[in-house]
Design an enzyme around this catalytic site. Structure first.
Site, PDB file in Angstrom:
ATOM      1  N   LYS A 226       2.736 -10.630  -0.589  1.00  0.00           N
ATOM      2  CA  LYS A 226       2.377  -9.631   1.266  1.00  0.00           C
ATOM      3  C   LYS A 226       1.544 -10.601   1.917  1.00  0.00           C
ATOM      4  O   LYS A 226      -0.163 -10.966   1.838  1.00  0.00           O
ATOM      5  CB  LYS A 226       2.167  -8.257   1.694  1.00  0.00           C
ATOM      6  N   ASP A 231      -4.487  -6.687   9.803  1.00  0.00           N
ATOM      7  CA  ASP A 231      -3.844  -5.248   9.971  1.00  0.00           C
ATOM      8  C   ASP A 231      -5.009  -4.405  10.552  1.00  0.00           C
ATOM      9  O   ASP A 231      -5.785  -3.786  10.194  1.00  0.00           O
ATOM     10  CB  ASP A 231      -3.819  -4.903   8.571  1.00  0.00           C
ATOM     11  N   LYS A 238      -6.418   1.878  13.435  1.00  0.00           N
ATOM     12  CA  LYS A 238      -6.873   1.379  12.018  1.00  0.00           C
ATOM     13  C   LYS A 238      -8.957   2.003  12.603  1.00  0.00           C
ATOM     14  O   LYS A 238      -8.515   1.641  13.826  1.00  0.00           O
ATOM     15  CB  LYS A 238      -7.526   0.747  11.075  1.00  0.00           C
ATOM     16  N   ASP A 249      -6.177  -8.396   3.806  1.00  0.00           N
ATOM     17  CA  ASP A 249      -4.690  -7.709   3.214  1.00  0.00           C
ATOM     18  C   ASP A 249      -4.032  -8.467   3.812  1.00  0.00           C
ATOM     19  O   ASP A 249      -2.636  -8.362   4.021  1.00  0.00           O
ATOM     20  CB  ASP A 249      -4.555  -6.862   4.915  1.00  0.00           C
ATOM     21  N   ASP A 308       0.806   1.632  10.336  1.00  0.00           N
ATOM     22  CA  ASP A 308      -0.353   0.702   9.578  1.00  0.00           C
ATOM     23  C   ASP A 308       0.784   0.413   8.136  1.00  0.00           C
ATOM     24  O   ASP A 308      -0.486   0.509   7.630  1.00  0.00           O
ATOM     25  CB  ASP A 308      -0.926   1.975  10.183  1.00  0.00           C
ATOM     26  N   GLU A 310       3.005  -1.556   7.506  1.00  0.00           N
ATOM     27  CA  GLU A 310       3.610  -2.274   8.247  1.00  0.00           C
ATOM     28  C   GLU A 310       3.451  -3.750   6.384  1.00  0.00           C
ATOM     29  O   GLU A 310       5.019  -3.794   6.437  1.00  0.00           O
ATOM     30  CB  GLU A 310       2.942  -3.429   9.122  1.00  0.00           C
ATOM     31  N   ARG A 312       5.049  -2.875   3.983  1.00  0.00           N
ATOM     32  CA  ARG A 312       6.336  -2.726   2.863  1.00  0.00           C
ATOM     33  C   ARG A 312       7.328  -3.192   3.381  1.00  0.00           C
ATOM     34  O   ARG A 312       8.018  -3.664   3.097  1.00  0.00           O
ATOM     35  CB  ARG A 312       6.764  -1.139   2.771  1.00  0.00           C
TER      36      ARG A 312
END
Length: 459
Positions: A226, A231, A238, A249, A308, A310, A312
């Site tokens: 990933k 993010d 967030k 992230d 949030d 995202e 996956r």
């Protein structure tokens, strides 16, 4: 700097002592040394150290406290705790029994990590002369790959966006004569990577899929990391306290890059492939929205109930792509869910897999390599939780229960065709400094995976 063992010439003798072995060691020393050690109050406690001066005041030896077995069981690298208390210089192990010499040597190398990109954090290092009987080249390779992972995670998003992450992969590819292709921007749609494009289209840099290949013989091993370089949470923004370390992230990408370096540097007979969807999850007028239903490469539709969730999404397209050539082993690594941290905390890397051979080999390797992992279940009764009314899949089931498990189940839906599949829901961050682990970016799982690969793949 690259982590390396020091030459043994002129290295200071280091005696590793426990509270139980200290008195016997003192009894064998000259009266001056015995008096110095007793007068200092050195007790062999874990993490303690004492320099022994010669007649000219310079160090002629050093002591490192190794504590009790119970104390050492609580530390991943027990000897490394004493390193900062030593005077700068090079040391050679002169006496003392280590529980795991290879692990302790690695831990020592890892204490020399410094992140110096923005501030001169250089310091006079405490170096270790190569211990006898160890595969020191292997230990140096492990430490070097860990340094790469830490650096990539520690660099803020301003300097580690999708473009810089691509360059990091390209530098690695050039070093090992690997092949690399990158699909960027609108071409993602043309080549059927709609989820990667949708998540990253609002970012200041174009989203992309990095595809690195190395090796021409052996089992196919595909790594998917990933690469969400920052993010914000998207339109489900967030709070500031949660956004503060979101430069990490892309920790999944950093860990797979470190693992790929280990594999290539070790010369494993595998056909390695590394896929990194590199994006930023940003807020602009064209951000994807809660309630949207998105298409995926596999054809499955996904209802967005939280922007949030995202990671996956971008992984789904990359996993589906990787599975198309039926790799023998496919691994995904991602800083995916806060639920994993609630379940096992920051030190453990939870993983999901149904192959008992892989599970057994990885569990043993994790113990041997001081790289702890913890198996979590693909609990199939929870499959219904990721199946909404209006689409094939839900990216963020309501209720908040089993968040790491449902994320893993979501990803598994995109792996048909792969042989063994394992997913690692990592944190990739050390909240506070510990022996061998500086505060900040961290590798979680690659050493254990590397050690398990020969057994799993029959190499």
């Amino acid at each position: 700097m690259s982590p390396r063992f020091a030459p043994a010439a002129e290295a200071i003798p280091l005696h590793v002592l426990t509270p139980e072995t200290l008195e016997n060691w003192i009894a064998d020393q000259p009266p001056r040394v015995a008096a110095w050690v007793r007068g200092s109050g050195f007790s062999g406690a874990l993490g303690s150290a004492l320099m022994i001066p010669g007649d000219d005041g310079g160090p002629v030896a050093a002591l490192a406290g190794y504590g009790t077995p119970e104390q050492r069981a609580r530390q991943r690298f027990p000897l490394a705790g004493a390193v900062p208390a030593l005077a700068p210089g090079a040391y050679r192990l002169a006496s003392g029994q280590l529980d795991n010499p290879a692990t302790e040597a690695l831990g020592w190398l890892l204490t020399t990590y410094r992140f110096t990109r923005y501030k001169d954090a250089s310091a006079a290092d405490r170096l270790l002369a190569a211990p006898g009987g160890l595969d020191t080249a292997r230990i140096e390779r492990l430490a070097e790959a860990e340094f790469l992972t830490r650096d990539l995670v520690n660099i803020p998003a301003e300097d580690m966006g999708p473009e810089a992450l691509e360059q990091a992969a390209r530098t690695l590819a050039e070093r090992f004569n690997a092949r690399m292709e990158v699909t960027t921007g609108e071409v993602l749609l043309e080549k059927n990577f709609p989820l990667i494009h949708t998540v990253g289209r609002a970012g200041p840099q174009a989203p992309r899929l990095i595809d690195l290949r190395w090796g021409s013989e052996g089992p196919r091993v595909t790594l998917v990391g990933k690469g969400v370089c920052f993010d914000t949470g998207g339109l489900n923004l967030k709070p500031g306290t949660s956004m503060g370390i979101m430069k990490k992230d892309m920790g999944g990408a950093a860990n797979t890059l470190g693992l790929a370096q280990m594999i290539m540097a070790s010369g494993l007979k595998v056909r390695l492939r590394l896929l990194i969807p590199a994006v930023e999850n940003s807020v602009t007028g064209n951000s994807f929205r809660p309630g949207d239903v998105l298409a995926s490469r596999l054809g499955k539709t996904v209802e967005i109930n939280n922007t949030d969730a995202e990671g996956r999404l971008v992984l789904a397209d990359a996993l589906a792509f990787g599975a198309e050539e039926s790799p023998d082993l496919m691994l995904s690594m991602a800083t995916l869910t806060g639920a994993a941290r609630v379940a096992v905390g920051p030190d453990l890397a939870p993983f999901y897999c149904d192959d008992e051979g892989f599970i057994e080999a990885l569990t043993k390797a994790a113990r041997d390599e001081a790289d702890p992992v913890w198996r979590m279940p693909f609990h199939e009764p929870y499959e219904a939780m990721i199946e909404p009314d209006i689409a094939d899949l839900d990216n963020a089931p309501s209720g908040g229960f089993a968040g790491s498990i449902t994320a893993a189940l979501f990803l598994r839906r995109f792996t048909a065709g792969a042989g063994i599949y394992a997913h690692f829901d990592i944190y990739s961050w050390q909240p506070a400094a510990a022996p061998g682990r500086s505060k900040g970016g961290l590798g979680q799982g690659p050493r254990a995976i590397l050690a398990a690969l020969p057994q799993v793949l029959g190499l």
